[in-house]
Design an enzyme around this catalytic site. Sequence first.
Site, PDB file in Angstrom:
ATOM      1  N   LYS A 257     -18.134 -10.896 -42.459  1.00 21.51           N
ATOM      2  CA  LYS A 257     -18.984 -10.383 -41.369  1.00 21.51           C
ATOM      3  C   LYS A 257     -18.563 -11.065 -40.083  1.00 21.51           C
ATOM      4  O   LYS A 257     -18.866 -12.224 -39.855  1.00 21.51           O
ATOM      5  CB  LYS A 257     -20.462 -10.668 -41.663  1.00 21.51           C
TER       6      LYS A 257
ATOM      7  N   SER B 207     -21.235 -14.423 -42.292  1.00 20.81           N
ATOM      8  CA  SER B 207     -21.660 -14.674 -40.919  1.00 20.81           C
ATOM      9  C   SER B 207     -21.516 -16.148 -40.543  1.00 20.81           C
ATOM     10  O   SER B 207     -20.406 -16.668 -40.482  1.00 20.81           O
ATOM     11  CB  SER B 207     -23.104 -14.184 -40.753  1.00 20.81           C
TER      12      SER B 207
ATOM     13  N   ASP C   3      -9.400 -23.894 -41.121  1.00 21.50           N
ATOM     14  CA  ASP C   3      -8.337 -23.817 -40.118  1.00 21.50           C
ATOM     15  C   ASP C   3      -8.007 -25.172 -39.511  1.00 21.50           C
ATOM     16  O   ASP C   3      -6.852 -25.431 -39.140  1.00 21.50           O
ATOM     17  CB  ASP C   3      -8.748 -22.850 -38.998  1.00 21.50           C
TER      18      ASP C   3
END
Length: 417
Positions: free
Chosen positions: A348, A323, A334
């Site tokens: 999640k 999460s 990224d």
Amino acid sequence: MESKPVRIIVALIIAVFLMLVSFAGGIFAGINLPSNISLPSNFSPQTTIEAQATPSVTNTPVDRETLFKPFWQAWDLVHKQYVDQPVDDTTLMRGAISGMLNSLGDPNTAYMDPDQYQQANAPLEGSYEGIGAWVDTTGEFLTVISPMAGSPAEAAGLKSGDMIIAVDGTSAVGTDPTLVLRNVLGPAGSTVVLTIQREGEENPFDVSIVREEIVIPLVTSKMLDNNIAYLQVIQFGDRTEREVKDALKKLLNNDPQGLILDLRNDPGGYLDTAIAVVSQFISDGVVMYEDHGNGERVTFTARSGGLATEIPLVVLVNEGSASASEITAGAIQDRNRGMLVGTTTYGKGTVQSWSTLVDNQGAIKVTIAHWLTPNERQIHGIGLTPDVEVQMTEEDIKANRDPQLDKAVEILLSGQN
């Protein structure tokens, strides 16, 4: 044999449900990430959201009337032919709602009748007494994300992915995991027997755990050898942002050579906290997207004023990172801000919203969005793959070794990041 008012109520609820499914993207307002409920969480009622939608051409009253002719035929046949009369109209209506939600094939979209909804939203007050595990309540069964360090759950050998299929001999099949969670909680010193289904094990097995009083930390920090700073975020709660900032200020006063952010076994928490924490390491730009069913995309960007936006950084993750911790790790990966070391994360990546139904007939929980990383990766059910995969074996744990942490230190000292 048939009650006309009940038919009207059922029709209204069916119509409300269809509008919610068709226009789910329009009902959110300040939605947080889905709750990865801990034992315990600061559990509070979800925001009640009134659906405001204009039916589309394919959902006109005439279309619905035609569509539900077989439903009403079945309704009448049950009332006329079922052997054990009278049938309970309210039970039939609630069963119809459950059936519609189940037909979507999404375990995170579900119905609770009024009693279940009230129990699920009952606040857990006072000190927390239980087994000490972070759990996921959004699947078919209450599922362990990770045991807390030093907890009874850890001592009992519970692992990430363990599904609790019974509590004290009572099956959890068909029971909402949030209600199963409440049965796992209990007074310190009492014993609870959990029946566990574990991947790779042919048969379920029982684990007996003595509950204790559990104190839930949020952040820890220290300086390691070779002037490496270490910051562990245990959960993304109300105090996490402040504690992370305080810890970073103290660590950075030592002019460290690099920083290790440990998100292992972090079950997540609040979306706003995740954005605040990742903004301590990323100075600007996109950190997350949230995609809704109506095609709308919400973009989250880093907030200014981060304390550690330039120090060399390595992030530790594992299968218990979920999460909000995946939002943080995914953005760092990224944006090429730092390397991820460890094992693939939990995965999640959906958002749910509760909506109460008319006439006090319970509530439905609907998946309304997916969240994506800055590179538009959807990690739900997949997880984040670390840049450097390092396993932690049972032998490592028994010998008090941490090869994942060792690799992170090695990367920082070598300047590979």
